[in-house]
Design a protein around this motif. Structure first.
Motif, PDB file in Angstrom:
ATOM      1  N   SER A  62     -10.201  11.243   2.950  1.00 59.71           N
ATOM      2  CA  SER A  62     -11.363  10.827   2.166  1.00 59.71           C
ATOM      3  C   SER A  62     -11.789  11.932   1.207  1.00 59.71           C
ATOM      4  O   SER A  62     -12.129  11.682   0.043  1.00 59.71           O
ATOM      5  CB  SER A  62     -12.534  10.456   3.081  1.00 59.71           C
ATOM      6  N   GLY A  63     -11.760  13.168   1.704  1.00 60.60           N
ATOM      7  CA  GLY A  63     -12.123  14.282   0.849  1.00 60.60           C
ATOM      8  C   GLY A  63     -11.125  14.504  -0.266  1.00 60.60           C
ATOM      9  O   GLY A  63     -11.499  14.795  -1.408  1.00 60.60           O
ATOM     10  N   ALA A  64      -9.841  14.340   0.033  1.00 58.11           N
ATOM     11  CA  ALA A  64      -8.798  14.577  -0.971  1.00 58.11           C
ATOM     12  C   ALA A  64      -8.894  13.581  -2.115  1.00 58.11           C
ATOM     13  O   ALA A  64      -8.661  13.927  -3.279  1.00 58.11           O
ATOM     14  CB  ALA A  64      -7.421  14.495  -0.317  1.00 58.11           C
ATOM     15  N   GLU A  65      -9.252  12.341  -1.799  1.00 52.99           N
ATOM     16  CA  GLU A  65      -9.364  11.309  -2.836  1.00 52.99           C
ATOM     17  C   GLU A  65     -10.489  11.624  -3.821  1.00 52.99           C
ATOM     18  O   GLU A  65     -10.487  11.147  -4.947  1.00 52.99           O
ATOM     19  CB  GLU A  65      -9.608   9.948  -2.183  1.00 52.99           C
ATOM     20  N   ARG A  66     -11.428  12.450  -3.379  1.00 49.46           N
ATOM     21  CA  ARG A  66     -12.575  12.783  -4.226  1.00 49.46           C
ATOM     22  C   ARG A  66     -12.397  14.087  -4.991  1.00 49.46           C
ATOM     23  O   ARG A  66     -13.273  14.480  -5.763  1.00 49.46           O
ATOM     24  CB  ARG A  66     -13.833  12.875  -3.356  1.00 49.46           C
ATOM     25  N   GLU A  67     -11.279  14.763  -4.786  1.00 46.79           N
ATOM     26  CA  GLU A  67     -11.047  16.050  -5.439  1.00 46.79           C
ATOM     27  C   GLU A  67     -10.558  15.860  -6.872  1.00 46.79           C
ATOM     28  O   GLU A  67      -9.509  15.255  -7.100  1.00 46.79           O
ATOM     29  CB  GLU A  67     -10.007  16.858  -4.665  1.00 46.79           C
ATOM     30  N   PRO A  68     -11.277  16.375  -7.850  1.00 50.87           N
ATOM     31  CA  PRO A  68     -10.813  16.287  -9.235  1.00 50.87           C
ATOM     32  C   PRO A  68      -9.483  17.014  -9.423  1.00 50.87           C
ATOM     33  O   PRO A  68      -9.237  18.048  -8.819  1.00 50.87           O
ATOM     34  CB  PRO A  68     -11.932  16.974 -10.026  1.00 50.87           C
ATOM     35  N   GLY A  69      -8.626  16.437 -10.229  1.00 54.23           N
ATOM     36  CA  GLY A  69      -7.358  17.058 -10.567  1.00 54.23           C
ATOM     37  C   GLY A  69      -6.170  16.556  -9.777  1.00 54.23           C
ATOM     38  O   GLY A  69      -5.026  16.669 -10.230  1.00 54.23           O
ATOM     39  N   ARG A  70      -6.393  16.006  -8.593  1.00 55.28           N
ATOM     40  CA  ARG A  70      -5.279  15.608  -7.733  1.00 55.28           C
ATOM     41  C   ARG A  70      -4.511  14.415  -8.333  1.00 55.28           C
ATOM     42  O   ARG A  70      -3.280  14.378  -8.329  1.00 55.28           O
ATOM     43  CB  ARG A  70      -5.789  15.280  -6.328  1.00 55.28           C
ATOM     44  N   GLY A  71      -5.240  13.430  -8.838  1.00 54.70           N
ATOM     45  CA  GLY A  71      -4.578  12.268  -9.433  1.00 54.70           C
ATOM     46  C   GLY A  71      -3.850  12.623 -10.706  1.00 54.70           C
ATOM     47  O   GLY A  71      -2.733  12.147 -10.964  1.00 54.70           O
ATOM     48  N   ARG A  72      -4.461  13.460 -11.519  1.00 61.65           N
ATOM     49  CA  ARG A  72      -3.826  13.896 -12.753  1.00 61.65           C
ATOM     50  C   ARG A  72      -2.522  14.643 -12.463  1.00 61.65           C
ATOM     51  O   ARG A  72      -1.498  14.421 -13.119  1.00 61.65           O
ATOM     52  CB  ARG A  72      -4.781  14.791 -13.547  1.00 61.65           C
ATOM     53  N   ALA A  73      -2.541  15.509 -11.473  1.00 60.73           N
ATOM     54  CA  ALA A  73      -1.346  16.273 -11.113  1.00 60.73           C
ATOM     55  C   ALA A  73      -0.220  15.359 -10.640  1.00 60.73           C
ATOM     56  O   ALA A  73       0.962  15.616 -10.911  1.00 60.73           O
ATOM     57  CB  ALA A  73      -1.690  17.291 -10.029  1.00 60.73           C
ATOM     58  N   LEU A  74      -0.574  14.286  -9.957  1.00 62.16           N
ATOM     59  CA  LEU A  74       0.440  13.355  -9.453  1.00 62.16           C
ATOM     60  C   LEU A  74       1.209  12.720 -10.610  1.00 62.16           C
ATOM     61  O   LEU A  74       2.441  12.632 -10.581  1.00 62.16           O
ATOM     62  CB  LEU A  74      -0.232  12.284  -8.598  1.00 62.16           C
ATOM     63  N   ILE A  75       0.491  12.275 -11.623  1.00 65.27           N
ATOM     64  CA  ILE A  75       1.136  11.649 -12.775  1.00 65.27           C
ATOM     65  C   ILE A  75       1.942  12.672 -13.565  1.00 65.27           C
ATOM     66  O   ILE A  75       3.068  12.403 -14.016  1.00 65.27           O
ATOM     67  CB  ILE A  75       0.096  10.965 -13.681  1.00 65.27           C
ATOM     68  N   GLU A  76       1.385  13.839 -13.738  1.00 67.16           N
ATOM     69  CA  GLU A  76       2.105  14.869 -14.503  1.00 67.16           C
ATOM     70  C   GLU A  76       3.413  15.261 -13.822  1.00 67.16           C
ATOM     71  O   GLU A  76       4.406  15.567 -14.489  1.00 67.16           O
ATOM     72  CB  GLU A  76       1.200  16.082 -14.698  1.00 67.16           C
ATOM     73  N   ALA A  77       3.425  15.222 -12.498  1.00 63.47           N
ATOM     74  CA  ALA A  77       4.650  15.562 -11.772  1.00 63.47           C
ATOM     75  C   ALA A  77       5.678  14.435 -11.862  1.00 63.47           C
ATOM     76  O   ALA A  77       6.884  14.684 -11.975  1.00 63.47           O
ATOM     77  CB  ALA A  77       4.334  15.864 -10.313  1.00 63.47           C
ATOM     78  N   ALA A  78       5.213  13.189 -11.827  1.00 61.55           N
ATOM     79  CA  ALA A  78       6.121  12.042 -11.856  1.00 61.55           C
ATOM     80  C   ALA A  78       6.678  11.792 -13.257  1.00 61.55           C
ATOM     81  O   ALA A  78       7.779  11.263 -13.406  1.00 61.55           O
ATOM     82  CB  ALA A  78       5.406  10.796 -11.354  1.00 61.55           C
ATOM     83  N   GLU A  79       5.912  12.123 -14.281  1.00 62.00           N
ATOM     84  CA  GLU A  79       6.316  11.986 -15.675  1.00 62.00           C
ATOM     85  C   GLU A  79       6.742  10.565 -16.060  1.00 62.00           C
ATOM     86  O   GLU A  79       7.833  10.347 -16.607  1.00 62.00           O
ATOM     87  CB  GLU A  79       7.445  12.960 -16.014  1.00 62.00           C
ATOM     88  N   PRO A  80       5.911   9.550 -15.810  1.00 61.40           N
ATOM     89  CA  PRO A  80       6.255   8.212 -16.300  1.00 61.40           C
ATOM     90  C   PRO A  80       6.228   8.192 -17.823  1.00 61.40           C
ATOM     91  O   PRO A  80       5.552   9.008 -18.459  1.00 61.40           O
ATOM     92  CB  PRO A  80       5.148   7.335 -15.719  1.00 61.40           C
ATOM     93  N   THR A  81       6.962   7.255 -18.403  1.00 57.66           N
ATOM     94  CA  THR A  81       7.056   7.132 -19.854  1.00 57.66           C
ATOM     95  C   THR A  81       6.499   5.775 -20.288  1.00 57.66           C
ATOM     96  O   THR A  81       6.260   4.897 -19.449  1.00 57.66           O
ATOM     97  CB  THR A  81       8.518   7.245 -20.312  1.00 57.66           C
ATOM     98  N   PRO A  82       6.315   5.573 -21.587  1.00 55.25           N
ATOM     99  CA  PRO A  82       5.839   4.276 -22.065  1.00 55.25           C
ATOM    100  C   PRO A  82       6.750   3.100 -21.716  1.00 55.25           C
ATOM    101  O   PRO A  82       6.323   1.942 -21.807  1.00 55.25           O
ATOM    102  CB  PRO A  82       5.748   4.478 -23.586  1.00 55.25           C
ATOM    103  N   ALA A  83       7.976   3.392 -21.325  1.00 50.72           N
ATOM    104  CA  ALA A  83       8.888   2.328 -20.905  1.00 50.72           C
ATOM    105  C   ALA A  83       8.591   1.849 -19.486  1.00 50.72           C
ATOM    106  O   ALA A  83       9.124   0.824 -19.049  1.00 50.72           O
ATOM    107  CB  ALA A  83      10.336   2.811 -20.986  1.00 50.72           C
ATOM    108  N   ASP A  84       7.742   2.575 -18.771  1.00 53.37           N
ATOM    109  CA  ASP A  84       7.393   2.247 -17.394  1.00 53.37           C
ATOM    110  C   ASP A  84       6.050   1.512 -17.360  1.00 53.37           C
ATOM    111  O   ASP A  84       5.451   1.209 -18.390  1.00 53.37           O
ATOM    112  CB  ASP A  84       7.308   3.524 -16.558  1.00 53.37           C
ATOM    113  N   VAL A  85       5.580   1.231 -16.168  1.00 51.49           N
ATOM    114  CA  VAL A  85       4.235   0.695 -15.968  1.00 51.49           C
ATOM    115  C   VAL A  85       3.686   1.285 -14.676  1.00 51.49           C
ATOM    116  O   VAL A  85       4.442   1.517 -13.726  1.00 51.49           O
ATOM    117  CB  VAL A  85       4.239  -0.857 -15.920  1.00 51.49           C
ATOM    118  N   VAL A  86       2.389   1.578 -14.651  1.00 55.16           N
ATOM    119  CA  VAL A  86       1.737   2.132 -13.467  1.00 55.16           C
ATOM    120  C   VAL A  86       0.767   1.109 -12.907  1.00 55.16           C
ATOM    121  O   VAL A  86      -0.059   0.555 -13.645  1.00 55.16           O
ATOM    122  CB  VAL A  86       0.996   3.447 -13.804  1.00 55.16           C
ATOM    123  N   VAL A  87       0.872   0.847 -11.614  1.00 57.83           N
ATOM    124  CA  VAL A  87      -0.035  -0.060 -10.916  1.00 57.83           C
ATOM    125  C   VAL A  87      -0.897   0.781  -9.978  1.00 57.83           C
ATOM    126  O   VAL A  87      -0.364   1.509  -9.139  1.00 57.83           O
ATOM    127  CB  VAL A  87       0.730  -1.131 -10.111  1.00 57.83           C
TER     128      VAL A  87
END
Length: 238
Positions: free
Chosen positions: A79-104
């Motif tokens: 619960s605490g981790a979900e509220r930490e700023p930066g964690r979600g952004r880091a996840l996407i930056e690590a995965a590197e999806p492109t405009p050819a993909d889609v995120v759900v």
């Protein structure tokens, strides 16, 4: 309980147009050899599991998740981790999806930084975003990010989950959460719509076959060979 759930499912059916639009985004990604990235936190990770390596599901789906947001590894910590700023952004930056993909992104409340940042960061990269959320629950949830998931989506799939998630007893709900039921239904409805769209466009969908039917292992091995280099979760531990 049954009446409440059926009413909510009927509400989802009434929003079939949104599901069709989401299915079109997914088809564009799959037909273009892109990936469908699925993300969520807490119990929304159950929906991420629904998208991944599931009989009848898309082989082109990759789960996006941070172990810190999994309740099984520490409920309070998740619960605490979900509220930490930066964690979600880091996840996407690590995965590197492109405009050819889609995120759900699955998040009933859609108010914590983790799902909001995932959607924000994906959109900033030009990646289409499908938000599976509840507008009613989000409107009454605690605002921990200054915005909400639905504000950062190409298509919003409103599950209609009531604030607090529970529906029983009707007069004063305190138990029987429905977000998992409705989230799974939305995803299955999207896959059904996707199948129809793909057939009309002449696209053969890469779908998993149950490993418990004859020939399932062989068909699935072909898909692992096709996607294994881009979806490392298919081969972890091997």
């Amino acid at each position: 309980m049954r009446e409440n759930v059926r009413e909510l499912l009927d509400g989802l059916d009434a929003r079939h147009g949104d599901i069709q639009r989401a299915a079109a985004l997914v088809l564009d990604a799959v037909a273009g050899d892109g990936l469908v990235y699925a993300a969520g936190a807490g119990h929304s990770l159950a929906m991420v599991c629904e998208t991944f390596y599931r009989a009848g599901g898309l082989a082109a789906a990759r789960p996006l998740w941070d172990p810190q947001v999994l309740p099984l590894l520490g409920a309070l910590r998740s619960s605490g981790a979900e509220r930490e700023p930066g964690r979600g952004r880091a996840l996407i930056e690590a995965a590197e999806p492109t405009p050819a993909d889609v995120v759900v992104v699955f998040s009933t409340s859609g108010r914590n930084p983790y799902p909001v940042e995932i959607a924000q960061t994906a959109l900033a990269r030009g990646v289409p975003v499908i938000a599976v959320t509840s507008l009613a629950a989000s409107a009454q949830a605690s605002d921990r990010s200054g915005t909400r998931l639905a504000d950062h989506a190409t298509v919003v799939l409103d599950t209609g989950v009531p604030p607090g998630d529970v529906v029983h007893p009707a007069a004063a709900p305190r138990t029987a959460a429905v977000s998992t039921i409705l989230g799974a239904y939305v995803w299955s409805a999207l896959l059904a719509a996707l199948d129809g769209l793909a057939e009309r466009r002449g696209v053969v969908l890469p779908l998993w076959t149950s490993a418990n039917v004859p020939g399932g292992d062989e068909r699935n091995a072909e898909l692992v060979a096709r996607y294994g280099d881009r979806i490392p979760e298919l081969n972890l531990g091997l």
